[in-house]
Design a protein around this motif. Structure first.
Motif, PDB file in Angstrom:
ATOM      1  N   SER A   9       1.178  -1.045   0.079  1.00  0.00           N
ATOM      2  CA  SER A   9      -0.283  -0.071   0.545  1.00  0.00           C
ATOM      3  C   SER A   9       0.613   0.638  -0.004  1.00  0.00           C
ATOM      4  O   SER A   9       0.330   2.336   0.664  1.00  0.00           O
ATOM      5  CB  SER A   9      -0.573   0.237   1.233  1.00  0.00           C
ATOM      6  N   ILE A  10       1.793   1.111  -0.553  1.00  0.00           N
ATOM      7  CA  ILE A  10       2.906   2.302  -0.389  1.00  0.00           C
ATOM      8  C   ILE A  10       3.224   2.849  -1.838  1.00  0.00           C
ATOM      9  O   ILE A  10       3.922   1.496  -2.705  1.00  0.00           O
ATOM     10  CB  ILE A  10       4.815   2.428   0.449  1.00  0.00           C
ATOM     11  N   ILE A  11       3.042   3.962  -2.275  1.00  0.00           N
ATOM     12  CA  ILE A  11       3.762   4.550  -4.138  1.00  0.00           C
ATOM     13  C   ILE A  11       4.237   5.044  -3.749  1.00  0.00           C
ATOM     14  O   ILE A  11       4.625   5.464  -2.700  1.00  0.00           O
ATOM     15  CB  ILE A  11       1.958   5.072  -4.193  1.00  0.00           C
ATOM     16  N   ILE A  12       5.755   4.351  -4.595  1.00  0.00           N
ATOM     17  CA  ILE A  12       6.727   6.086  -4.284  1.00  0.00           C
ATOM     18  C   ILE A  12       6.517   6.723  -5.758  1.00  0.00           C
ATOM     19  O   ILE A  12       6.761   5.597  -6.855  1.00  0.00           O
ATOM     20  CB  ILE A  12       7.798   4.577  -4.545  1.00  0.00           C
ATOM     21  N   ARG A  13       7.182   7.601  -6.504  1.00  0.00           N
ATOM     22  CA  ARG A  13       7.103   8.508  -7.496  1.00  0.00           C
ATOM     23  C   ARG A  13       8.278   9.367  -6.982  1.00  0.00           C
ATOM     24  O   ARG A  13       8.705  10.124  -6.363  1.00  0.00           O
ATOM     25  CB  ARG A  13       5.526   8.754  -7.239  1.00  0.00           C
ATOM     26  N   MET A  14       8.202   9.291  -8.540  1.00  0.00           N
ATOM     27  CA  MET A  14       9.247  10.643  -9.133  1.00  0.00           C
ATOM     28  C   MET A  14       8.813  11.147  -9.955  1.00  0.00           C
ATOM     29  O   MET A  14       8.457  10.936 -11.409  1.00  0.00           O
ATOM     30  CB  MET A  14      10.975   9.808  -9.602  1.00  0.00           C
ATOM     31  N   ILE A  15       9.535  12.644  -9.567  1.00  0.00           N
ATOM     32  CA  ILE A  15       8.812  14.399 -10.315  1.00  0.00           C
ATOM     33  C   ILE A  15       9.900  14.570 -11.738  1.00  0.00           C
ATOM     34  O   ILE A  15      11.402  14.351 -10.817  1.00  0.00           O
ATOM     35  CB  ILE A  15       8.858  15.159  -9.832  1.00  0.00           C
ATOM     36  N   TYR A  16       9.509  15.028 -12.152  1.00  0.00           N
ATOM     37  CA  TYR A  16      10.386  15.099 -13.515  1.00  0.00           C
ATOM     38  C   TYR A  16      10.809  16.453 -13.236  1.00  0.00           C
ATOM     39  O   TYR A  16      10.169  17.608 -12.607  1.00  0.00           O
ATOM     40  CB  TYR A  16       9.689  14.849 -14.669  1.00  0.00           C
TER      41      TYR A  16
END
Length: 88
Positions: A9-16
């Motif tokens: 249930s953990i979401i990992i994102r990276m922003i440009y």
């Protein structure tokens, strides 16, 4: 904001082009109502998430360190990057 990975249930994102606010390579972590920015070295930069999830994210960061830096280097240049394997 592209998603790098999803586990427990953990979401990992990276922003440009996201290298101005924290001045350190980092990811954005989402867990239920919690949000945090976590450096690729595991340091909590902003926000909050429960300790158990912080430890899971830190373990994931350690396992995928080289892939994360590769994704970060692409992201700050605006180049698409792929997903990274979840914890199992």
């Amino acid at each position: 904001m592209p998603e790098l990975c999803r586990f427990y249930s953990i979401i990992i994102r990276m922003i440009y082009n996201d290298d101005t606010q924290h001045h350190k390579p980092h990811i954005h972590v989402y867990y239920n109502e919690y949000e945090a920015s976590v450096a690729l070295d595991g340091e909590l930069l902003a926000g909050s998430i429960p300790v158990k999830q912080v430890r899971l994210v830190q373990a994931w960061l350690t396992i995928h360190e080289s892939e994360l830096y590769e994704a970060w280097n692409k992201a700050v240049k605006g180049i698409p990057f792929g997903k990274i394997e979840p914890l199992r």
